[in-house]
Design a protein around this motif. Structure first.
Motif, short mmCIF file in Angstrom:
data_model
loop_
_atom_site.label_atom_id
_atom_site.label_comp_id
_atom_site.label_asym_id
_atom_site.label_seq_id
_atom_site.Cartn_x
_atom_site.Cartn_y
_atom_site.Cartn_z
N GLY A 1 0.80 -1.22 0.00
CA GLY A 1 0.00 0.00 0.00
C GLY A 1 0.83 1.27 0.00
N GLY A 2 2.16 1.15 0.10
CA GLY A 2 3.05 2.31 0.08
C GLY A 2 3.34 2.91 1.44
N GLY A 3 2.95 2.22 2.52
CA GLY A 3 3.16 2.75 3.86
C GLY A 3 4.51 2.43 4.47
N SER A 4 5.32 1.66 3.77
CA SER A 4 6.69 1.36 4.21
C SER A 4 7.51 1.16 2.96
CB SER A 4 6.73 0.10 5.09
OG SER A 4 8.06 -0.25 5.41
N ILE A 5 8.75 1.60 2.99
CA ILE A 5 9.61 1.45 1.81
C ILE A 5 10.48 0.21 1.89
CG2 ILE A 5 11.58 2.82 2.68
CD1 ILE A 5 11.65 4.09 -0.20
N LEU A 6 10.63 -0.31 3.13
CA LEU A 6 11.43 -1.51 3.35
C LEU A 6 10.93 -2.21 4.60
CD1 LEU A 6 13.98 -3.24 2.62
CD2 LEU A 6 15.29 -1.73 4.15
N GLY A 7 10.72 -3.52 4.50
CA GLY A 7 10.24 -4.27 5.66
C GLY A 7 10.90 -5.63 5.72
N PHE A 8 10.67 -6.32 6.84
CA PHE A 8 11.33 -7.61 7.06
C PHE A 8 10.34 -8.64 7.57
CE2 PHE A 8 14.53 -4.43 7.05
CZ PHE A 8 15.57 -5.02 6.35
N GLY A 9 10.43 -9.83 6.99
CA GLY A 9 9.59 -10.93 7.40
C GLY A 9 10.39 -12.22 7.49
N THR A 10 9.70 -13.31 7.73
CA THR A 10 10.35 -14.61 7.83
C THR A 10 9.64 -15.59 6.89
OG1 THR A 10 8.95 -15.26 9.69
CG2 THR A 10 11.07 -14.23 10.21
N ASP A 11 10.30 -16.74 6.64
CA ASP A 11 9.79 -17.65 5.62
C ASP A 11 10.23 -19.07 5.93
OD1 ASP A 11 9.61 -19.16 3.14
OD2 ASP A 11 9.36 -17.26 2.08
N VAL A 12 9.25 -19.98 6.21
CA VAL A 12 9.57 -21.39 6.41
C VAL A 12 8.83 -22.27 5.39
CG1 VAL A 12 7.75 -22.01 8.06
CG2 VAL A 12 10.00 -23.12 8.22
N GLY A 13 8.04 -21.64 4.52
CA GLY A 13 7.34 -22.39 3.49
C GLY A 13 6.82 -21.49 2.39
N GLY A 14 7.13 -20.19 2.52
CA GLY A 14 6.67 -19.20 1.55
C GLY A 14 6.18 -17.92 2.19
N SER A 15 6.45 -17.74 3.49
CA SER A 15 5.85 -16.64 4.26
C SER A 15 6.34 -15.25 3.89
CB SER A 15 6.06 -16.88 5.76
OG SER A 15 5.26 -17.96 6.18
N LEU A 16 7.44 -15.14 3.17
CA LEU A 16 7.84 -13.87 2.55
C LEU A 16 7.28 -13.77 1.14
CD1 LEU A 16 11.59 -13.80 3.61
CD2 LEU A 16 10.06 -11.86 3.91
N ARG A 17 7.32 -14.89 0.43
CA ARG A 17 7.01 -14.88 -0.99
C ARG A 17 5.51 -14.79 -1.28
NH1 ARG A 17 10.29 -20.16 -1.83
NH2 ARG A 17 9.97 -20.20 0.44
N PHE A 18 4.67 -15.41 -0.44
CA PHE A 18 3.22 -15.30 -0.65
C PHE A 18 2.74 -13.85 -0.53
CE2 PHE A 18 3.06 -19.83 1.04
CZ PHE A 18 2.99 -20.39 -0.22
N PRO A 19 3.05 -13.15 0.57
CA PRO A 19 2.58 -11.76 0.69
C PRO A 19 3.11 -10.86 -0.43
CG PRO A 19 3.37 -12.55 2.80
CD PRO A 19 3.76 -13.56 1.78
N ALA A 20 4.36 -11.09 -0.82
CA ALA A 20 4.91 -10.27 -1.89
C ALA A 20 4.15 -10.51 -3.19
CB ALA A 20 6.40 -10.59 -2.08
N ALA A 21 3.91 -11.78 -3.53
CA ALA A 21 3.18 -12.10 -4.77
C ALA A 21 1.74 -11.58 -4.70
CB ALA A 21 3.20 -13.61 -4.99
N PHE A 22 1.09 -11.74 -3.54
CA PHE A 22 -0.30 -11.32 -3.41
C PHE A 22 -0.47 -9.80 -3.43
CE2 PHE A 22 -2.18 -15.31 -1.08
CZ PHE A 22 -1.75 -16.11 -2.12
#
Length: 579
Positions: free
Chosen positions: A226-247
């Protein structure tokens, strides 16, 4: 003399009193439970009110600051202006604070405002050369420890349990001049690719509120998307970074498991080693991810966590223009891709070929075996006992009910159901069997050995085809609400690379078209089972939503993975489909 037996009325009275006491204790327990939830929500709202007051105060004092122009800058441009002094960090901070407030009011993505960020901002006057992220506001996933703040994982019992110190990641960010300013929402337990819990509620996709932003780093995906952050950090054990990014139509990188420190980061399933988790960055574009990795792969990271290999960012690999030999596949033959997913890979392949790269068909070996025996049986080696224990004292979020009810079935019941379902729904039967776990320490070691054997086999095939990187589907488009908890099997495209412990990232390349939606009507899946039917329902009605591809490299080659991501982003930027 024997005491006279109690009369039936006396026994009835005792039983009634006991039942009344039990109900009273239960009522008091749940009253305390919801009181904690109410207090956490009140703290969340008070934080948002403080954000609003701070932004209003700044705008009143600096009416001429052009917030829109600041928000339009890419992270590399923003960083350059902050470091050379042409843009004051206060202007950037309050521009993003205001935008973050707007996005969370729309999507419910922020759980806590870190008010100390305002103090850090005032002290952000570097004595020498500023860090690469000097003055950059960054958002942090709930499960990444920040001193003085909860890491709830969506569990009520973790409310009012502030962390004693920052995670290594947050410490390094601060040393690089970044300003962590908010924490973001997650699904209860993190073992889900939705984003809802009983404390903070549902987070919505900023592109379409009837859709999930994905998970478990869903609050990050919504805020950045939504443009409310320019850089953020998450974790991923099965896609938990990649799913939100793709969605949410943004980029994310899941590094090799220990390329960035996980010290001070809480996992949904602590202790398991079969499937490798990672922490990584999320941003609007690939160059922002690269800048972030340059900043983090520094002496501070290596000294604060000696288990992280001292591998600085390899600029030569990332900046190379040599043609690549790229393996690709459109389906893994476990989860039938949606029409948009398949088209995204096909069109990206053509763009890469036209740009002079060599594209080679590649078939990941034994995906059904990977999903069931290596991923599911690996991550739930204990039969899901640890995860079930995590829910004790908490109410299970309705989105996780079907998932959780399956986890807590006795192993014998799972095995019987697997036998019954095998002739009708073999994929579901295999999954139920895998959820029984391994049963003994010896079997766990055998399971670890099986992962190593598969990794060796996969790399041998990779080497035989002389590949540099792989291009493959990323799950999408964003699911309708309520489906993620019923479609754990749909993680096959991403969980493969957690089992292998390969770096993998996603890049948006297109949007769902009306032709995709028409083709979806004929979707049957590979198995024709209830999971295939649910996937079709989950992605229906998505015209205009983003579709991503996944880029993969061998372990410790994050720079090469980012290089392919950058190439894909550059080539696809001019060909994004309009509906």
């Amino acid at each position: 003399m024997r005491p006279a037996p109690r009369s039936p009325p006396a026994l009835l009275c005792c039983c009634s009193a006991g039942l009344l006491l039990l109900l009273l204790l239960r009522w008091r327990r749940w009253k305390g439970f919801w009181k904690k939830v109410e207090a956490a929500r009140q703290r969340q709202e008070e934080g948002l009110d403080r954000m609003e007051k701070a932004v209003r105060s700044f705008r009143e004092q600096h009416p001429s600051v052009n917030m829109v122009s600041i928000l339009s800058l890419s992270l590399p441009e923003l960083s350059r202006k902050l470091r050379d002094g042409s843009l004051p960090p206060e202007h950037v901070f309050y521009a993003y604070l205001g935008k973050a407030l707007q996005i969370t009011r729309e999507t419910n993505c922020i759980t806590e405002y870190m008010q100390e960020s305002e103090t850090q901002l005032q002290q952000a006057r570097p004595p020498g050369k500023p860090g690469l992220l000097y003055g950059v506001p960054v958002s942090i996933k709930d499960s990444i420890n920040c001193q003085g703040h909860d890491s709830t994982l969506g569990f009520v019992k973790n409310i009012n349990q502030p962390m004693a110190e920052d995670s290594v990641l947050v410490q390094v960010l601060k040393r690089q001049g970044a300003i962590p300013f908010v924490k973001t929402n997650v699904p209860q337990s993190l073992i889900s690719f939705d984003c809802k819990n009983l404390i903070f509620g549902q987070t919505f996709n900023p592109l379409l509120y009837t859709r999930t932003p994905g998970g478990s780093s869903g609050g990050e995906g919504a805020l950045i998307g939504g443009g409310g952050s320019i850089l953020g950090f998450g974790t991923d054990v099965g896609g938990s970074l990649r799913f939100p990014a793709a969605f949410c139509g943004i980029c994310a990188l899941k590094p090799t498991g220990n390329r960035l420190s996980k010290k001070g980061i809480i996992s949904g399933i602590r202790g398991q080693k079969s499937v490798v988790a990672a922490v990584g960055p999320m941003a609007k574009d690939v160059e922002s991810l690269a800048l972030c990795m340059r900043a983090l792969l520094c002496e501070d990271m290596f000294s604060l966590d000696s288990t992280v290999p001292p591998l600085p960012f390899n600029e030569e690999v990332y900046s190379s223009t040599q043609p690549l030999r790229i393996g690709y596949y459109e389906t893994d033959f476990f989860t039938m891709p949606s029409p948009a997913m398949r088209r995204a890979v096909r069109e990206t392949k053509k763009l890469l070929e036209d740009a002079g790269h060599t594209l080679v068909p590649f078939a990941p070996p034994k995906i059904d075996y990977v999903v069931d025996e290596l991923f599911t049986r690996g991550i739930f080696s204990d039969g899901a006992a640890h995860l079930v224990d995590c829910f004790k004292g908490d109410i299970v979020d309705p989105n996780l009910k079907s998932q959780f009810n399956t986890y807590r079935l006795p192993a014998l019941v799972k095995r019987i159901l697997a036998i019954i379902l095998k002739p009708i729904y073999p994929r579901i039967a295999r999954d139920l069997s895998a959820l029984c776990g391994v049963g003994s320490a010896k079997n766990l070691w055998d399971q670890h050995a099986a992962v190593a054997v598969y990794r060796t086999e996969f790399i041998a095939k990779w080497r035989k085809q002389r590949l540099d990187v792989i291009l493959c589907p990323a799950l999408g488009p964003a699911f309708n609400h309520g489906y993620a908890g019923k479609l754990f099997a749909a993680t096959s495209y991403t969980n493969l690379y957690n089992v292998l412990n390969f770096p993998a990232g996603v890049v948006p390349v297109s949007t769902v078209t009306r032709a995709d939606e028409e083709e979806l009507k004929h979707y049957r899946g590979h198995y024709g089972d209830p999971w295939d039917k649910r996937l079709k329902e989950a992605v229906e009605g998505a015209v205009g939503l983003p579709v991503a591809v996944q880029c993969v490299a061998l372990p410790w080659q994050e720079e090469l993975c980012l290089r392919l991501m950058k190439e894909v982003e550059t080539l696809s930027r001019g060909t994004r489909r309009n509906v």
